[in-house]
Design a protein around this motif. Structure first.
Motif, PDB file in Angstrom:
ATOM      1  N   ASP A   1      -9.760 -57.591  87.527  1.00 10.35           N
ATOM      2  CA  ASP A   1     -10.430 -57.745  88.816  1.00 10.35           C
ATOM      3  C   ASP A   1     -11.792 -58.408  88.699  1.00 10.35           C
ATOM      4  O   ASP A   1     -12.577 -58.396  89.637  1.00 10.35           O
ATOM      5  N   ILE A   2     -12.097 -58.987  87.541  1.00 11.19           N
ATOM      6  CA  ILE A   2     -13.385 -59.670  87.356  1.00 11.19           C
ATOM      7  C   ILE A   2     -13.111 -61.098  86.908  1.00 11.19           C
ATOM      8  O   ILE A   2     -12.444 -61.325  85.897  1.00 11.19           O
ATOM      9  N   VAL A   3     -13.621 -62.041  87.677  1.00 14.65           N
ATOM     10  CA  VAL A   3     -13.478 -63.456  87.332  1.00 14.65           C
ATOM     11  C   VAL A   3     -14.723 -63.909  86.576  1.00 14.65           C
ATOM     12  O   VAL A   3     -15.842 -63.644  87.011  1.00 14.65           O
ATOM     13  N   ASP A   4     -14.506 -64.544  85.446  1.00 20.14           N
ATOM     14  CA  ASP A   4     -15.616 -65.150  84.719  1.00 20.14           C
ATOM     15  C   ASP A   4     -15.632 -66.641  85.014  1.00 20.14           C
ATOM     16  O   ASP A   4     -14.699 -67.363  84.676  1.00 20.14           O
ATOM     17  N   SER A   5     -16.695 -67.095  85.678  1.00 22.03           N
ATOM     18  CA  SER A   5     -16.844 -68.511  86.004  1.00 22.03           C
ATOM     19  C   SER A   5     -17.680 -69.174  84.926  1.00 22.03           C
ATOM     20  O   SER A   5     -18.883 -68.919  84.807  1.00 22.03           O
ATOM     21  N   VAL A   6     -17.046 -70.005  84.119  1.00 21.76           N
ATOM     22  CA  VAL A   6     -17.709 -70.695  83.022  1.00 21.76           C
ATOM     23  C   VAL A   6     -18.322 -71.991  83.545  1.00 21.76           C
ATOM     24  O   VAL A   6     -17.660 -72.762  84.246  1.00 21.76           O
ATOM     25  N   ASN A   7     -19.581 -72.214  83.217  1.00 25.07           N
ATOM     26  CA  ASN A   7     -20.288 -73.427  83.643  1.00 25.07           C
ATOM     27  C   ASN A   7     -20.055 -74.550  82.641  1.00 25.07           C
ATOM     28  O   ASN A   7     -20.224 -74.351  81.438  1.00 25.07           O
ATOM     29  N   VAL A   8     -19.670 -75.719  83.151  1.00 26.60           N
ATOM     30  CA  VAL A   8     -19.664 -76.934  82.348  1.00 26.60           C
ATOM     31  C   VAL A   8     -20.721 -77.850  82.955  1.00 26.60           C
ATOM     32  O   VAL A   8     -20.679 -78.140  84.154  1.00 26.60           O
ATOM     33  N   ALA A   9     -21.673 -78.275  82.159  1.00 27.02           N
ATOM     34  CA  ALA A   9     -22.820 -79.034  82.681  1.00 27.02           C
ATOM     35  C   ALA A   9     -23.021 -80.303  81.882  1.00 27.02           C
ATOM     36  O   ALA A   9     -22.740 -80.368  80.683  1.00 27.02           O
ATOM     37  N   ALA A  10     -23.526 -81.344  82.574  1.00 27.10           N
ATOM     38  CA  ALA A  10     -23.906 -82.605  81.940  1.00 27.10           C
ATOM     39  C   ALA A  10     -25.370 -82.869  82.257  1.00 27.10           C
ATOM     40  O   ALA A  10     -25.783 -82.792  83.423  1.00 27.10           O
ATOM     41  N   SER A  11     -26.164 -83.179  81.241  1.00 27.01           N
ATOM     42  CA  SER A  11     -27.586 -83.425  81.441  1.00 27.01           C
ATOM     43  C   SER A  11     -28.018 -84.614  80.587  1.00 27.01           C
ATOM     44  O   SER A  11     -27.430 -84.896  79.546  1.00 27.01           O
ATOM     45  N   LYS A  12     -29.039 -85.291  81.088  1.00 22.12           N
ATOM     46  CA  LYS A  12     -29.558 -86.462  80.391  1.00 22.12           C
ATOM     47  C   LYS A  12     -30.964 -86.727  80.894  1.00 22.12           C
ATOM     48  O   LYS A  12     -31.233 -86.594  82.101  1.00 22.12           O
ATOM     49  N   SER A  13     -31.853 -87.091  80.013  1.00 22.03           N
ATOM     50  CA  SER A  13     -33.236 -87.337  80.396  1.00 22.03           C
ATOM     51  C   SER A  13     -33.309 -88.437  81.452  1.00 22.03           C
ATOM     52  O   SER A  13     -32.710 -89.505  81.299  1.00 22.03           O
ATOM     53  N   GLY A  14     -34.031 -88.150  82.540  1.00 26.79           N
ATOM     54  CA  GLY A  14     -34.190 -89.113  83.620  1.00 26.79           C
ATOM     55  C   GLY A  14     -33.085 -89.072  84.649  1.00 26.79           C
ATOM     56  O   GLY A  14     -33.130 -89.802  85.633  1.00 26.79           O
ATOM     57  N   TYR A  15     -32.074 -88.218  84.448  1.00 29.59           N
ATOM     58  CA  TYR A  15     -30.949 -88.110  85.366  1.00 29.59           C
ATOM     59  C   TYR A  15     -30.874 -86.689  85.921  1.00 29.59           C
ATOM     60  O   TYR A  15     -31.234 -85.726  85.232  1.00 29.59           O
ATOM     61  N   SER A  16     -30.389 -86.558  87.147  1.00 30.00           N
ATOM     62  CA  SER A  16     -30.157 -85.226  87.692  1.00 30.00           C
ATOM     63  C   SER A  16     -28.928 -84.622  87.026  1.00 30.00           C
ATOM     64  O   SER A  16     -27.948 -85.306  86.743  1.00 30.00           O
ATOM     65  N   THR A  17     -28.990 -83.320  86.751  1.00 28.05           N
ATOM     66  CA  THR A  17     -27.909 -82.613  86.070  1.00 28.05           C
ATOM     67  C   THR A  17     -26.773 -82.312  87.043  1.00 28.05           C
ATOM     68  O   THR A  17     -27.007 -81.996  88.203  1.00 28.05           O
ATOM     69  N   ASP A  18     -25.543 -82.417  86.545  1.00 28.93           N
ATOM     70  CA  ASP A  18     -24.373 -82.063  87.353  1.00 28.93           C
ATOM     71  C   ASP A  18     -23.648 -80.913  86.664  1.00 28.93           C
ATOM     72  O   ASP A  18     -23.517 -80.892  85.434  1.00 28.93           O
ATOM     73  N   THR A  19     -23.205 -79.939  87.455  1.00 24.67           N
ATOM     74  CA  THR A  19     -22.545 -78.748  86.917  1.00 24.67           C
ATOM     75  C   THR A  19     -21.287 -78.448  87.716  1.00 24.67           C
ATOM     76  O   THR A  19     -21.289 -78.540  88.942  1.00 24.67           O
ATOM     77  N   VAL A  20     -20.206 -78.104  87.021  1.00 20.99           N
ATOM     78  CA  VAL A  20     -18.974 -77.636  87.656  1.00 20.99           C
ATOM     79  C   VAL A  20     -18.552 -76.352  86.945  1.00 20.99           C
ATOM     80  O   VAL A  20     -19.045 -76.025  85.860  1.00 20.99           O
ATOM     81  N   THR A  21     -17.649 -75.609  87.564  1.00 22.75           N
ATOM     82  CA  THR A  21     -17.205 -74.344  86.973  1.00 22.75           C
ATOM     83  C   THR A  21     -15.689 -74.300  86.891  1.00 22.75           C
ATOM     84  O   THR A  21     -14.987 -74.986  87.633  1.00 22.75           O
ATOM     85  N   THR A  22     -15.207 -73.484  85.963  1.00 21.69           N
ATOM     86  CA  THR A  22     -13.794 -73.148  85.882  1.00 21.69           C
ATOM     87  C   THR A  22     -13.706 -71.668  85.561  1.00 21.69           C
ATOM     88  O   THR A  22     -14.591 -71.113  84.897  1.00 21.69           O
ATOM     89  N   SER A  23     -12.656 -70.988  86.056  1.00 17.14           N
ATOM     90  CA  SER A  23     -12.650 -69.535  86.087  1.00 17.14           C
ATOM     91  C   SER A  23     -11.502 -68.941  85.286  1.00 17.14           C
ATOM     92  O   SER A  23     -10.421 -69.547  85.172  1.00 17.14           O
ATOM     93  N   PHE A  24     -11.740 -67.706  84.788  1.00 16.25           N
ATOM     94  CA  PHE A  24     -10.759 -67.005  83.970  1.00 16.25           C
ATOM     95  C   PHE A  24     -10.802 -65.516  84.306  1.00 16.25           C
ATOM     96  O   PHE A  24     -11.852 -64.977  84.671  1.00 16.25           O
ATOM     97  N   MET A  25      -9.657 -64.881  84.157  1.00 15.12           N
ATOM     98  CA  MET A  25      -9.576 -63.445  84.388  1.00 15.12           C
ATOM     99  C   MET A  25      -8.384 -62.889  83.618  1.00 15.12           C
ATOM    100  O   MET A  25      -7.557 -63.634  83.079  1.00 15.12           O
ATOM    101  N   GLY A  26      -8.283 -61.548  83.569  1.00 12.54           N
ATOM    102  CA  GLY A  26      -7.172 -60.913  82.880  1.00 12.54           C
ATOM    103  C   GLY A  26      -5.863 -61.091  83.621  1.00 12.54           C
ATOM    104  O   GLY A  26      -5.828 -61.189  84.851  1.00 12.54           O
ATOM    105  N   ALA A  27      -4.762 -61.164  82.881  1.00 11.25           N
ATOM    106  CA  ALA A  27      -3.438 -61.356  83.482  1.00 11.25           C
ATOM    107  C   ALA A  27      -3.069 -60.165  84.367  1.00 11.25           C
ATOM    108  O   ALA A  27      -3.357 -59.012  84.043  1.00 11.25           O
ATOM    109  N   SER A  28      -2.423 -60.452  85.518  1.00  3.73           N
ATOM    110  CA  SER A  28      -2.021 -59.410  86.460  1.00  3.73           C
ATOM    111  C   SER A  28      -0.878 -59.933  87.324  1.00  3.73           C
ATOM    112  O   SER A  28      -0.488 -61.100  87.234  1.00  3.73           O
ATOM    113  N   LEU A  29      -0.344 -59.075  88.203  1.00  4.15           N
ATOM    114  CA  LEU A  29       0.716 -59.466  89.140  1.00  4.15           C
ATOM    115  C   LEU A  29       0.149 -60.473  90.139  1.00  4.15           C
ATOM    116  O   LEU A  29      -0.937 -60.268  90.695  1.00  4.15           O
ATOM    117  N   GLN A  30       0.872 -61.581  90.387  1.00  7.57           N
ATOM    118  CA  GLN A  30       0.346 -62.679  91.187  1.00  7.57           C
ATOM    119  C   GLN A  30       0.856 -62.640  92.627  1.00  7.57           C
ATOM    120  O   GLN A  30       2.009 -62.284  92.887  1.00  7.57           O
TER     121      GLN A  30
END
Length: 846
Positions: free
Chosen positions: A290-319
């Motif tokens: 019952d707990i979703v872990d949202s992992v951050n994937v980020a891209a950064s570079k000097s002089g550029y604004s950072t962009d971040t997206v997420t992808t999520s994971f949780m324990g297996a259960s009835l769908q």
């Protein structure tokens, strides 16, 4: 044990010299010195020691060793080439007790392979031996802990004597096929206990990152996207599963990382700096369902604004059951409604359907829910009438029923509330030009990107060719599709004028010509009008006078302008005697009769424009060639999508140029307030009191083709003409599925437009021509011995406003296909159909 250094100088007279006092186990590094000679000095008569031959003038470690008794002596000698003998004796005392031996014998730990991840590993037992009786040695450990004689494990330094026993301990790696080392050192003797974890045996998910560098004036930014099997709805992890992270494309060398790994989900929570190779994180046992872990994937570079997206994971259960459908994709409600109702249906049998809870959300608020399929009333409606509001349906199975208890996305739908056009509500910004009445109410504005339509050039009557194109010289330079549009009036043999469908474009530069496509029938004459919507009036005789700029610092009116304004707005209502409705399954065809004398043919071609209070596809209305007895224009044909009420939802605006007719005033009469602009001849060319037609956007109608193959086949480069053709061709029987032969429209979304809204924006067409037609398909039902034609379709350019600054362009299917000339042409493209050309003009009428 010590090593002493000593120099023994040889003499022809011999003699002796006293060396260092030593104990058993010590050694002497000896240098036998004899200047100018080379060779070896040999020992003789050693007593209480062992001596070795040494090279002259060279320090030799261990030359004298193994001392015993109470004294030692040894004589070194050398005979040169002249047989001269050189010698010398070294003597010394042997005293004291030999040192204690604290170096144990070698010991060995047995390594462990195929160890479980992150588990405690304990070595075999080793016993200390080989030191002097009663001797003690220092004990240290690295990479783990040790236990002495079965005691508690510790990492602190200690001591050992002969007979002591030891074990070492550590936790195995959190990664597969990875070694962990613990080294025990006793009196300088060491051995390492190694455990190597097992190979991977779980499920693998992958997250692939792609980074693009983008820049616009004044700003540089990164665009990060992720894909792969580890992206999407929360991935369900079992113990031992792993997720690999990498970047696939990163041409600008940005730093790409993955972080925020929750300790309840992962064996290792450290940040990953991504490379082109996968780096893995491993799932722990007992991940909460019952707990979703949202992992951050980020891209950064000097002089550029950072962009971040997420992808999520949780324990297996009835769908939950996500295989559902709704009774509508877009629900239309009245502007006074306070709720809407949807029906959720199961598309395929699913054992989890009855225990699946469905809820409705918008971008901010969670609304009503129900368990299992059925109807659901949501007490929420769009806040802006005329714009669709999107709702999402999410599903879950509760923890009590074996699920995670967490909702996940299933599908979405739209709700549209009908609207009424407001009489006046112009956009006001900090830039541009705005006019207010005496009550302080804004009546007109020219916001960024907004403009007026100004008559620039009107040709004489010209007869078109039916074998090639026809060019008309404007005599002007600077005309392009980015600042001007073309309108074509058809002139019949009797002199009657009407709008006709003929493709037109600009060619040349100095001067610019209007090029008109060939026509099928000979003798067709036209009159061409070029209207400007951006910049200083082209070809103006002077550069002084009055100018109005919009928010983009672009001229919208100057002293040379001939501006189009609104003559009248007609509410569309088929119940009126002046409006006649015809319809088919797809389209309402509404013929609107204009008041006699209002639009004389001598006053130029008026422009009809249509608006809707609903966000639906609209096609520009057409001014027909029918005339009243006095020669004034009589009829406008409006194309309206079938379904829903026309009355109260659609309006028709008629635009006229100020040099041929006077637009209507607010309130019906000219006001004594406002601004008026006159040209050099003293003629009124613009009045702020007129009902204004502000140009919001001009959009090319042809969004689907790359080539220009008018009156021929569809584009040879892409095969696209805005329509997906029928799937069945020729006379091949295809029983019982006549509607499967229907042609369908393609859609292209246009974004970044100037502000507009459905209720107050009117659509007109500038030299808008073209239709795409597919013949009906042939079908035969062998069981009932029946056959016929069905499907196909005829398509005209259409546009739908989606938001304040976006629209969809399509070839709207306004009717079914016509019967093919022969059975072999069933469901084929009509060769006479051709691409849409010209422009959509979107006005705000105030």
């Amino acid at each position: 044990m010590a090593a002493y250094s000593f120099t023994l100088t040889l003499l022809t007279s011999g003699g002796s010299v006293t060396g260092p006092t030593v104990v058993s186990g010590d050694t002497i590094t000896l240098t036998v010195a004899l200047s100018g000679n080379t060779g070896d000095a040999t020992p003789s008569n050693p007593s209480g020691c062992v001596a070795y031959t040494v090279p002259l003038n060279t320090a030799t470690p261990g030359a004298i060793t193994t001392f015993s008794g109470s004294s030692y002596s040894v004589t070194y000698s050398y005979t040169d080439a002249n047989t001269t003998v050189y010698s010398r004796t070294i003597t010394g005392t042997v005293s004291g007790t030999p040192p204690t031996d604290t170096t144990p014998d070698v010991f060995t730990f047995t390594d462990v392979t195929n160890a479980a991840l992150s588990t405690l590993q304990t070595s075999n037992l080793i016993t200390i031996s080989g030191m002097s009786t009663g001797a003690s040695a220092t004990v240290t450990v690295s990479g783990g802990t040790y236990s002495k004689n079965g005691g508690a494990y510790t990492s602190s330094a200690g001591t050992a004597v002969n007979g002591d026993t030891f074990r070492v301990q550590h936790t195995s790696s959190a990664n597969f096929i990875t070694a962990t080392n613990t080294t025990l050192t006793v009196g300088g003797v060491s051995d390492t206990f190694t455990s190597t974890t097992q190979d991977f045996a779980g499920a693998t998910y992958y997250v692939d990152a792609n980074v693009e560098d983008e820049s616009e004036p004044g700003i540089a930014f990164l665009i990060l996207t992720i894909g792969g099997t580890g992206v999407g709805n929360p991935k369900l992890l079992n113990a031992g599963d792993r997720v690999g992270f990498r970047y696939v494309s990163n041409p600008g060398g940005a730093t790409v990382s993955a972080s925020l790994f929750d300790a309840t989900h992962w064996t290792d929570t450290s940040l990953l700096t991504l490379t082109t190779s996968y780096q893995y994180k491993y799932a722990k046992a007992g991940i909460p369902v019952d707990i979703v872990d949202s992992v951050n994937v980020a891209a950064s570079k000097s002089g550029y604004s950072t962009d971040t997206v997420t992808t999520s994971f949780m324990g297996a259960s009835l769908q939950p059951d996500r295989s559902i459908s709704l009774d509508e994709s877009t629900y239309e409600i009245s502007g006074t409604a306070t709720s809407h109702t949807i029906t959720i249906s199961e598309t395929a049998p699913n054992t989890n359907s009855a225990i699946t809870e469905y809820r409705v959300r918008d971008s901010v608020t969670t609304h009503e829910s129900r368990t299992g399929p059925g109807s659901l009333t949501i007490t929420d409606v769009p806040s802006n009438d005329g714009f669709p509001k999107t709702y999402t349906i999410e599903a879950r199975i509760t923890i009590a029923n074996g699920g995670s208890g967490l909702f996940s996305f299933v599908t979405f739908y739209d709700v549209i509330a009908t609207t009424a056009a407001t009489p006046n509500d112009p956009t006001i910004s900090n830039y541009g030009f705005a006019i207010y009445d005496h009550n302080g109410i804004a009546i007109t504005s020219f916001d960024g990107g907004h403009s007026t339509l100004r008559e620039l050039f009107v040709s004489s009557v010209t007869t078109l060719s039916n074998t090639g194109t026809t060019d008309i010289n404007t005599g002007l330079s600077g005309i392009t599709t980015s600042n001007c549009v073309i309108m074509v009036e058809g002139i019949s043999a009797s002199g009657a004028e009407s709008a006709i469908e003929v493709s037109a474009t600009f060619v040349g530069t100095s001067p610019v010509y209007v090029r008109l496509a060939r026509v099928v029938l000979s003798g067709q004459s036209v009159k061409v009008t070029v209207s400007q919507y951006s910049g200083d009036t082209i070809g103006a005789p002077d550069s002084y006078g009055f100018q109005i700029f919009n928010g983009n610092s672009t001229t919208v009116i100057d002293e040379n302008s001939v501006v189009y304004g609104v003559k009248e707005i007609i509410a569309l209502n088929p119940a009126l005697s002046t409006q006649t409705l015809y319809q088919n399954a797809e389209t309402y065809f509404l013929y609107v009769e204009l008041t006699q004398g209002t639009y004389p043919a001598s006053g130029g071609l008026p422009i009809p424009a249509i608006s809707s209070s609903k966000s639906v596809y609209l096609m520009p209305p057409t001014l027909l060639g029918q005339k009243h007895l006095d020669g004034s224009y009589k009829t406008v044909l409006c194309y309206i999508p079938a379904g829903g009420a026309i009355s109260g939802n659609y309006n028709l605006a008629m635009l006229v140029s100020s040099d041929n007719a006077t637009p209507s005033y607010f309130g019906g009469v000219a006001s004594s307030y406002g601004t008026r602009i006159f040209n050099g001849a003293g003629s009124l060319i613009w009045d702020s009191g007129w009902r204004q037609a502000i140009v919001n956007n001009i959009i090319p109608a042809n969004q689907f083709t790359l080539g220009v193959t008018q009156l021929g086949t569809y584009d040879v480069s892409t095969g696209f003409d805005g329509v997906v053709g029928s799937s069945i061709g020729g006379s091949v029987p295809y029983p019982d599925v006549p509607y499967g032969m229907q042609s369908y429209s393609q859609v292209k979304s246009i974004t970044g437009l100037n502000d507009m809204d459905p209720a107050n924006t009117y659509l007109a067409g500038s030299s808008l021509s073209g239709y795409v037609s597919y013949y009906a398909g042939f079908w035969r039902d062998g069981e009932s011995n029946t056959e016929g034609y069905a499907g196909g379709g005829r398509h005209r350019p259409g546009i739908r406003i989606n938001s304040f600054n976006s629209a969809d362009i399509t070839m709207y299917r306004f009717s079914g296909g016509s019967q093919p000339p022969t059975d072999d042409e069933a469901a084929d493209r009509d060769p006479k159909s051709y691409h849409p050309e010209g422009s959509y003009i979107l006005f705000r009428v105030v």
